[in-house]
Design a protein around this motif. Structure first.
Motif, PDB file in Angstrom:
ATOM      1  N   ASN A  30      36.917  42.135  41.171  1.00 51.90           N
ATOM      2  CA  ASN A  30      36.300  42.760  39.988  1.00 51.90           C
ATOM      3  C   ASN A  30      36.019  41.894  38.644  1.00 51.90           C
ATOM      4  O   ASN A  30      35.432  42.090  37.812  1.00 51.90           O
ATOM      5  CB  ASN A  30      36.556  44.176  39.609  1.00 51.90           C
ATOM      6  N   VAL A  31      37.188  40.731  38.471  1.00 54.33           N
ATOM      7  CA  VAL A  31      37.304  40.280  37.199  1.00 54.33           C
ATOM      8  C   VAL A  31      36.049  39.330  37.237  1.00 54.33           C
ATOM      9  O   VAL A  31      35.900  39.016  36.396  1.00 54.33           O
ATOM     10  CB  VAL A  31      38.876  39.496  37.234  1.00 54.33           C
ATOM     11  N   PHE A  32      35.427  38.741  38.151  1.00 46.41           N
ATOM     12  CA  PHE A  32      34.364  38.018  38.140  1.00 46.41           C
ATOM     13  C   PHE A  32      33.286  38.778  38.018  1.00 46.41           C
ATOM     14  O   PHE A  32      31.797  38.171  38.056  1.00 46.41           O
ATOM     15  CB  PHE A  32      34.239  37.044  39.402  1.00 46.41           C
ATOM     16  N   LYS A  33      32.974  40.073  38.066  1.00 40.99           N
ATOM     17  CA  LYS A  33      31.806  40.847  37.670  1.00 40.99           C
ATOM     18  C   LYS A  33      31.658  41.186  36.541  1.00 40.99           C
ATOM     19  O   LYS A  33      32.420  41.353  35.667  1.00 40.99           O
ATOM     20  CB  LYS A  33      31.773  41.944  38.903  1.00 40.99           C
ATOM     21  N   ASP A  34      30.473  41.664  36.064  1.00 42.34           N
ATOM     22  CA  ASP A  34      30.250  42.278  34.786  1.00 42.34           C
ATOM     23  C   ASP A  34      30.459  44.113  35.033  1.00 42.34           C
ATOM     24  O   ASP A  34      30.534  44.424  36.187  1.00 42.34           O
ATOM     25  CB  ASP A  34      28.908  42.004  34.254  1.00 42.34           C
ATOM     26  N   ASN A  35      30.514  44.407  33.849  1.00 40.36           N
ATOM     27  CA  ASN A  35      30.715  46.096  34.109  1.00 40.36           C
ATOM     28  C   ASN A  35      29.758  46.967  34.872  1.00 40.36           C
ATOM     29  O   ASN A  35      30.126  47.844  35.553  1.00 40.36           O
ATOM     30  CB  ASN A  35      31.148  46.732  32.633  1.00 40.36           C
ATOM     31  N   LYS A  36      28.586  46.215  34.901  1.00 43.12           N
ATOM     32  CA  LYS A  36      27.619  46.948  35.595  1.00 43.12           C
ATOM     33  C   LYS A  36      27.906  47.066  36.973  1.00 43.12           C
ATOM     34  O   LYS A  36      27.952  48.075  37.965  1.00 43.12           O
ATOM     35  CB  LYS A  36      26.169  46.640  35.349  1.00 43.12           C
ATOM     36  N   ALA A  37      28.263  45.806  37.572  1.00 50.78           N
ATOM     37  CA  ALA A  37      28.501  45.903  38.932  1.00 50.78           C
ATOM     38  C   ALA A  37      29.857  46.283  39.308  1.00 50.78           C
ATOM     39  O   ALA A  37      29.888  46.824  40.499  1.00 50.78           O
ATOM     40  CB  ALA A  37      28.481  43.960  39.284  1.00 50.78           C
ATOM     41  N   ILE A  38      30.730  46.220  38.465  1.00 55.90           N
ATOM     42  CA  ILE A  38      32.005  47.170  38.677  1.00 55.90           C
ATOM     43  C   ILE A  38      31.944  48.652  38.865  1.00 55.90           C
ATOM     44  O   ILE A  38      32.288  49.134  39.678  1.00 55.90           O
ATOM     45  CB  ILE A  38      33.070  46.895  37.592  1.00 55.90           C
ATOM     46  N   VAL A  39      31.010  49.273  37.886  1.00 57.04           N
ATOM     47  CA  VAL A  39      30.760  50.782  38.143  1.00 57.04           C
ATOM     48  C   VAL A  39      29.848  51.072  39.374  1.00 57.04           C
ATOM     49  O   VAL A  39      29.997  51.992  39.777  1.00 57.04           O
ATOM     50  CB  VAL A  39      30.156  50.942  36.978  1.00 57.04           C
ATOM     51  N   ASN A  40      29.102  50.085  39.649  1.00 60.23           N
ATOM     52  CA  ASN A  40      28.218  50.043  40.867  1.00 60.23           C
ATOM     53  C   ASN A  40      29.028  50.005  41.996  1.00 60.23           C
ATOM     54  O   ASN A  40      28.889  51.268  43.041  1.00 60.23           O
ATOM     55  CB  ASN A  40      27.070  48.981  40.842  1.00 60.23           C
ATOM     56  N   ASN A  41      29.837  49.141  42.378  1.00 54.34           N
ATOM     57  CA  ASN A  41      30.660  49.156  43.576  1.00 54.34           C
ATOM     58  C   ASN A  41      31.898  48.230  43.259  1.00 54.34           C
ATOM     59  O   ASN A  41      31.848  46.922  43.123  1.00 54.34           O
ATOM     60  CB  ASN A  41      29.912  48.408  44.688  1.00 54.34           C
ATOM     61  N   ALA A  42      33.112  48.860  43.192  1.00 58.17           N
ATOM     62  CA  ALA A  42      34.159  48.205  42.528  1.00 58.17           C
ATOM     63  C   ALA A  42      34.835  47.498  43.822  1.00 58.17           C
ATOM     64  O   ALA A  42      35.815  46.691  43.995  1.00 58.17           O
ATOM     65  CB  ALA A  42      35.400  49.287  42.079  1.00 58.17           C
ATOM     66  N   LEU A  43      34.412  48.014  45.034  1.00 61.49           N
ATOM     67  CA  LEU A  43      35.067  46.869  46.327  1.00 61.49           C
ATOM     68  C   LEU A  43      34.493  46.076  46.940  1.00 61.49           C
ATOM     69  O   LEU A  43      35.038  45.529  47.712  1.00 61.49           O
ATOM     70  CB  LEU A  43      35.438  48.338  47.463  1.00 61.49           C
ATOM     71  N   ALA A  44      33.113  45.780  46.726  1.00 61.77           N
ATOM     72  CA  ALA A  44      32.548  44.558  47.089  1.00 61.77           C
ATOM     73  C   ALA A  44      32.931  43.332  46.569  1.00 61.77           C
ATOM     74  O   ALA A  44      33.364  43.278  45.368  1.00 61.77           O
ATOM     75  CB  ALA A  44      30.922  44.906  46.836  1.00 61.77           C
ATOM     76  N   LEU A  45      32.525  42.433  47.292  1.00 61.10           N
ATOM     77  CA  LEU A  45      32.903  40.983  46.761  1.00 61.10           C
ATOM     78  C   LEU A  45      31.709  40.575  45.806  1.00 61.10           C
ATOM     79  O   LEU A  45      30.779  41.202  45.638  1.00 61.10           O
ATOM     80  CB  LEU A  45      32.808  39.817  47.731  1.00 61.10           C
ATOM     81  N   ALA A 238      36.095  44.929  33.089  1.00 64.35           N
ATOM     82  CA  ALA A 238      35.946  43.574  33.420  1.00 64.35           C
ATOM     83  C   ALA A 238      37.126  42.970  32.455  1.00 64.35           C
ATOM     84  O   ALA A 238      37.894  42.015  32.875  1.00 64.35           O
ATOM     85  CB  ALA A 238      34.617  42.930  33.345  1.00 64.35           C
ATOM     86  N   LEU A 239      37.135  43.154  31.285  1.00 64.86           N
ATOM     87  CA  LEU A 239      37.771  42.576  30.268  1.00 64.86           C
ATOM     88  C   LEU A 239      39.406  42.990  30.385  1.00 64.86           C
ATOM     89  O   LEU A 239      40.267  42.112  30.432  1.00 64.86           O
ATOM     90  CB  LEU A 239      37.569  43.184  29.002  1.00 64.86           C
ATOM     91  N   VAL A 240      39.541  44.349  30.772  1.00 65.37           N
ATOM     92  CA  VAL A 240      40.927  44.812  31.113  1.00 65.37           C
ATOM     93  C   VAL A 240      41.361  44.021  32.211  1.00 65.37           C
ATOM     94  O   VAL A 240      42.725  43.533  32.230  1.00 65.37           O
ATOM     95  CB  VAL A 240      40.951  46.200  31.290  1.00 65.37           C
ATOM     96  N   LEU A 241      40.849  44.133  33.528  1.00 64.98           N
ATOM     97  CA  LEU A 241      41.128  43.537  34.630  1.00 64.98           C
ATOM     98  C   LEU A 241      41.549  42.142  34.324  1.00 64.98           C
ATOM     99  O   LEU A 241      42.484  41.437  34.881  1.00 64.98           O
ATOM    100  CB  LEU A 241      39.975  43.534  35.814  1.00 64.98           C
ATOM    101  N   ALA A 242      40.666  41.355  33.464  1.00 58.71           N
ATOM    102  CA  ALA A 242      41.056  39.853  33.383  1.00 58.71           C
ATOM    103  C   ALA A 242      42.357  39.756  32.607  1.00 58.71           C
ATOM    104  O   ALA A 242      43.164  38.886  33.005  1.00 58.71           O
ATOM    105  CB  ALA A 242      39.851  39.138  32.265  1.00 58.71           C
ATOM    106  N   GLY A 243      42.771  40.807  31.763  1.00 55.22           N
ATOM    107  CA  GLY A 243      43.770  40.765  30.964  1.00 55.22           C
ATOM    108  C   GLY A 243      44.881  40.942  32.062  1.00 55.22           C
ATOM    109  O   GLY A 243      46.115  40.087  31.802  1.00 55.22           O
ATOM    110  N   LEU A 244      44.571  41.823  32.881  1.00 52.27           N
ATOM    111  CA  LEU A 244      45.891  41.895  33.991  1.00 52.27           C
ATOM    112  C   LEU A 244      46.084  40.603  34.633  1.00 52.27           C
ATOM    113  O   LEU A 244      47.271  40.217  35.006  1.00 52.27           O
ATOM    114  CB  LEU A 244      45.594  43.200  34.889  1.00 52.27           C
ATOM    115  N   ILE A 245      45.011  40.167  35.070  1.00 56.24           N
ATOM    116  CA  ILE A 245      45.248  38.830  36.073  1.00 56.24           C
ATOM    117  C   ILE A 245      45.890  37.777  35.143  1.00 56.24           C
ATOM    118  O   ILE A 245      46.784  37.312  35.780  1.00 56.24           O
ATOM    119  CB  ILE A 245      43.816  38.251  36.407  1.00 56.24           C
ATOM    120  N   LEU A 246      45.546  37.667  33.970  1.00 52.06           N
ATOM    121  CA  LEU A 246      46.310  36.603  33.042  1.00 52.06           C
ATOM    122  C   LEU A 246      47.598  36.951  32.983  1.00 52.06           C
ATOM    123  O   LEU A 246      48.890  36.091  32.849  1.00 52.06           O
ATOM    124  CB  LEU A 246      45.679  36.649  31.767  1.00 52.06           C
TER     125      LEU A 246
END
Lengths: 273, 292
Positions: A30-45, A238-246
């Protein structure tokens, strides 16, 4: 018969393994998606690799600075803990003085005191000296807090070093300090690396102590900054998950290269502690 | 003073001085002052305070929220300790059977343990409140359709799941060391006598890994009683304050409501409870340890 057993083992353990690691999968895709794509399907590549959230989080967390704070506090405190604890344990293991026995007992008993029991007076003590919100205080705190376990583990290890080694050196005219530096220290490597690993993980990930001691953003450590940062932006996934990854990345990289040592250290630490 | 005595004092200061000073300054002073503070009415800001005897302890005993948080914590501790130890032992058992590739599984199961509770809490908050809710639209996963964190019962369950997930790998490593140390001859002799599978686990392996069980129970009890960071980032005590654990209650009492004296009295009560439980647990499980 043997084959079915083998296959059921692999199927079962792989299933557990996947369930265990799915959370990391979810964060990474999800870190590589935008928020719309995340809300749409969080499990997809992700359809494409979008690094903007990572770049954004890097800047908003003041990542370089925060990372250096964590590294500085952890490395300095853990190294100093090992040095002072080894010296202390050496004296305690070799000199049967009453004061040594008493202090050693107090240290061992103190290991069951949870941080929550001392956090309120700690704030009072440090404020009365005007040393709150200071990275050096943080380092000093970790030394004091980690010393008992380190002394305990070194002490147990030193008891197993034969005294004859030292006597020989003494006859050759070596001083007590010389004996410690030249003979004892080199022998401590295995136990020192165990203590290093345990304290490093504990300090690097610690949250509550820096939470009450550090208040300036420029002094905060990674876990603390992650908490502040995600609290502020939680709806921006997207931003939060990016922070977690970092935040996860440094320790995971270290783990990839040192996983044998880390697991060995943890196993040793539990047996000795 | 003789020369030898001076020498000894210098030696003590030189070798033990730094460690003892840091320990006394950080832990010793805070602990003593903490006990002292619990008998005062200090409000966290002013210079002055009064001695109030045991009134903070009496107020703590009458603080319903404190006992509720302790009750909740107890539920949580029981859930976590039982489940995490079973899961960890089970993994450890499977991964010491000599199958190929067990190192990879061991490495993977340990990963959650490397990452701090703050980060894990946020990861799982996202999973429970977004990823799983989406999955819940598929009928077989409908149990996730409602955000687990917005219902008191499932929020507690979520806390337990995250704790098990976080600690299982760590305890697994300790159990593995214990199981590997069981002499192979004992297992062989047992299997020749017809003890296999679950029977062998129960009668042979479990008694012999009792030292590991002592350590793992001790570690998981202490960690669960003191849970704070996952609590803060996963549920923040919600919904409707239904997951405020003892640590969070003490933290809030002191740093949010400035009741430092009562907060500290409660912190000491919490410490005593954990200490008594830990000592009792170690004594009981140590008693069950046997020699191979």
């Amino acid at each position: 018969m043997k084959n079915t057993k083998k296959w059921s083992f692999y199927i079962f353990i792989t299933a557990c393994f996947l369930v265990f690691l799915i959370p990391f999968y979810i964060v990474i895709v999800n870190v590589f998606k935008d928020n719309k794509a995340i809300v749409n399907n969080a499990l997809a590549l992700p359809k494409s690799l979008d690094f903007s959230a990572l770049a954004d989080a890097f800047e908003k967390m003041n990542y370089a600075r925060t990372f250096m704070n964590s590294l500085l506090i952890t490395l300095v405190s853990v190294s100093l803990t090992i040095v002072v604890a080894a010296m202390c344990a050496y004296l305690f293991a070799r000199k049967n003085w009453k004061i040594n026995k008493i202090i050693f007992m107090v240290m061992v008993v103190s290991m069951i005191i949870p941080f929550q029991t001392i956090m309120i007076p700690l704030v009072k003590n440090f404020s009365s000296l005007g040393i709150m919100n200071n990275r050096a205080t943080m380092i000093f705190f970790y030394i004091g807090a980690n010393v008992p376990m380190a002394v305990f583990m070194f002490h147990g290890f030193m008891k197993s070093i034969p005294y004859e080694l030292e006597e020989a050196a003494k006859i050759d005219g070596c001083t007590q300090v010389g004996i410690f530096v030249r003979i004892i220290l080199p022998l401590l490597k295995p136990i020192a690396s165990t203590i290093f690993i345990l304290n490093f993980l504990g300090t690097w990930n610690d949250f509550l102590a820096p939470f009450i001691i550090l208040t300036d953003n420029s002094k905060k450590t990674l876990p603390l900054m992650t908490y502040m940062f995600t609290g502020q932006y939680f709806t921006d996934y997207a931003l939060v998950l990016a922070g977690l990854i970092l935040t996860m990345l440094p320790i995971l990289i270290v783990y990839i290269f040192m996983q044998k040592n880390i697991i060995e250290g943890v196993a040793q630490g539990a047996v000795k502690g | 003073m003789g020369k030898k005595k001076v020498n000894n004092i210098l030696m003590f200061l030189g070798f033990a001085g730094p460690a003892v000073f840091a320990f006394a300054f950080v832990i010793g002073w805070a602990f003593v002052n903490g006990v002292f503070m619990s008998f005062t009415d200090w409000n966290g800001i002013s210079e002055s305070y009064n001695m109030v005897g045991i009134s903070n302890y009496i107020k703590a005993i009458h603080d319903i929220n404190f006992w509720q948080s302790l009750g909740r914590t107890t539920q949580y501790v029981i859930g976590v300790v039982i489940i995490v130890n079973i899961v960890a032992f089970f993994f450890a058992y499977l991964l010491t059977r000599g199958y190929k590739g067990q190192g990879i599984f061991r490495t993977g199961f340990f990963v959650p343990n490397l990452i701090g509770g703050v980060v894990l809490g946020i990861v799982w908050k996202f999973i429970f409140s977004e990823a799983l809710v989406q999955l819940g639209k598929i009928s077989i996963f409908s149990t996730f359709a409602n955000n687990w964190l917005s219902d008191p019962d499932t929020a507690m369950l979520a806390m337990i799941i995250v704790a098990v997930w976080q600690q299982a790998g760590y305890l697994m490593i300790i159990y593995m060391a214990g199981i590997i140390a069981v002499p192979e001859t004992v297992c062989e002799a047992a299997s020749l006598d017809g003890a296999t599978g679950l029977y062998a686990i129960r009668k042979i392996i479990l008694p012999l890994v009792m030292p590991s069980i002592t350590i793992c129970t001790f570690l998981s009890v202490k960690a669960a009683f003191m849970v704070y960071d996952v609590n803060l980032t996963l549920t923040a005590g919600g919904p409707f304050k239904s997951t405020i654990m003892a640590s969070m209650h003490v933290y809030n009492k002191a740093f949010k409501y400035n009741d430092f004296g009562i907060g500290q009295a409660e912190a000491i009560i919490l410490f005593l409870i954990v200490a008594v439980i830990s000592v009792a647990q170690v004594t009981i499980t140590k008693n069950k340890e046997v020699e191979a």
